[in-house]
Design a protein around this motif. Structure first.
Motif, PDB file in Angstrom:
ATOM      1  N   GLN A  44       2.295   6.514  -6.954  1.00 23.09           N
ATOM      2  CA  GLN A  44       1.219   7.351  -7.493  1.00 23.09           C
ATOM      3  C   GLN A  44       1.335   8.802  -7.043  1.00 23.09           C
ATOM      4  OE1 GLN A  44      -2.220   5.165  -6.215  1.00 23.09           O
ATOM      5  NE2 GLN A  44      -1.998   3.627  -7.816  1.00 23.09           N
ATOM      6  N   LYS A  65       2.557   1.736  -3.395  1.00 25.51           N
ATOM      7  CA  LYS A  65       1.595   2.233  -4.392  1.00 25.51           C
ATOM      8  C   LYS A  65       1.353   3.730  -4.193  1.00 25.51           C
ATOM      9  CE  LYS A  65      -1.080  -1.896  -5.455  1.00 25.51           C
ATOM     10  NZ  LYS A  65      -2.403  -2.566  -5.308  1.00 25.51           N
ATOM     11  N   GLU A  66       1.185   4.126  -2.947  1.00 26.89           N
ATOM     12  CA  GLU A  66       0.964   5.556  -2.664  1.00 26.89           C
ATOM     13  C   GLU A  66       2.175   6.397  -3.068  1.00 26.89           C
ATOM     14  OE1 GLU A  66      -0.066   5.676   1.481  1.00 26.89           O
ATOM     15  OE2 GLU A  66      -2.072   4.854   1.124  1.00 26.89           O
ATOM     16  N   LYS A  72       0.838  -1.209   0.000  1.00 30.98           N
ATOM     17  CA  LYS A  72       0.000   0.000   0.000  1.00 30.98           C
ATOM     18  C   LYS A  72       0.871   1.257   0.000  1.00 30.98           C
ATOM     19  CE  LYS A  72      -3.184   2.506   2.933  1.00 30.98           C
ATOM     20  NZ  LYS A  72      -3.539   2.655   4.317  1.00 30.98           N
TER      21      LYS A  72
END
Length: 142
Positions: free
Chosen positions: A141, A137-138, A134
């Motif tokens: 992005q 991914k953060e 997680k």
């Protein structure tokens, strides 16, 4: 990264226990009733060991003993390595692998604080990995 205290906080540090003088049959019935694979063996506040399904199969069934006549203290696992709440999951996994055990007692200041199973450790490792994914991914992005 999680530690043993994190695991205990998530699952609770309550554990099922039996007295060393109880029969294996009584311990097995309690294990079935509570849906656990191991029980802590203690009397009053004194920890003696852990009785597991593996202890039953190897020390009772394969030795042709009777569950209703054999005391838990005669067949339980003793001298298991102990872990502390601040120990890492990796340390716990290493101890389990080195000693070929699936359960470890969690001790704090000489008192039993809980029991950790290999399933508990794996579950927590999966949660840790999901959190790392997680965060990655953060970041990507971003």
């Amino acid at each position: 990264m999680s530690n043993i205290a994190t695991v205990l906080a998530r699952k609770g540090n309550l554990f099922v226990s039996v007295n060393p003088e109880q029969t294996v049959l009584e311990a097995l019935q309690l294990m079935a009733d509570r849906n656990v694979g191991a029980v802590v063996v203690n009397d009053a506040d004194t920890y003696h060991g852990i009785f597991t399904e593996r202890d039953y199969s190897r020390n009772v069934i394969l030795k042709n003993r009777h569950s209703s006549e054999t005391k838990v203290k005669e067949v339980m696992s003793v001298n298991l390595p102990e872990i502390k709440p601040l120990d890492t999951l990796n340390h716990c996994m290493q101890l389990m692998a080195d000693h070929n055990v699936r359960y470890l007692p969690v001790m704090e200041e000489g008192k039993m604080n809980g029991i950790i199973s290999i399933t508990d450790v794996i579950r927590e490792k999966v949660i840790d990995q999901k959190e790392v994914i997680k965060q990655l991914k953060e970041y990507i992005q971003g």
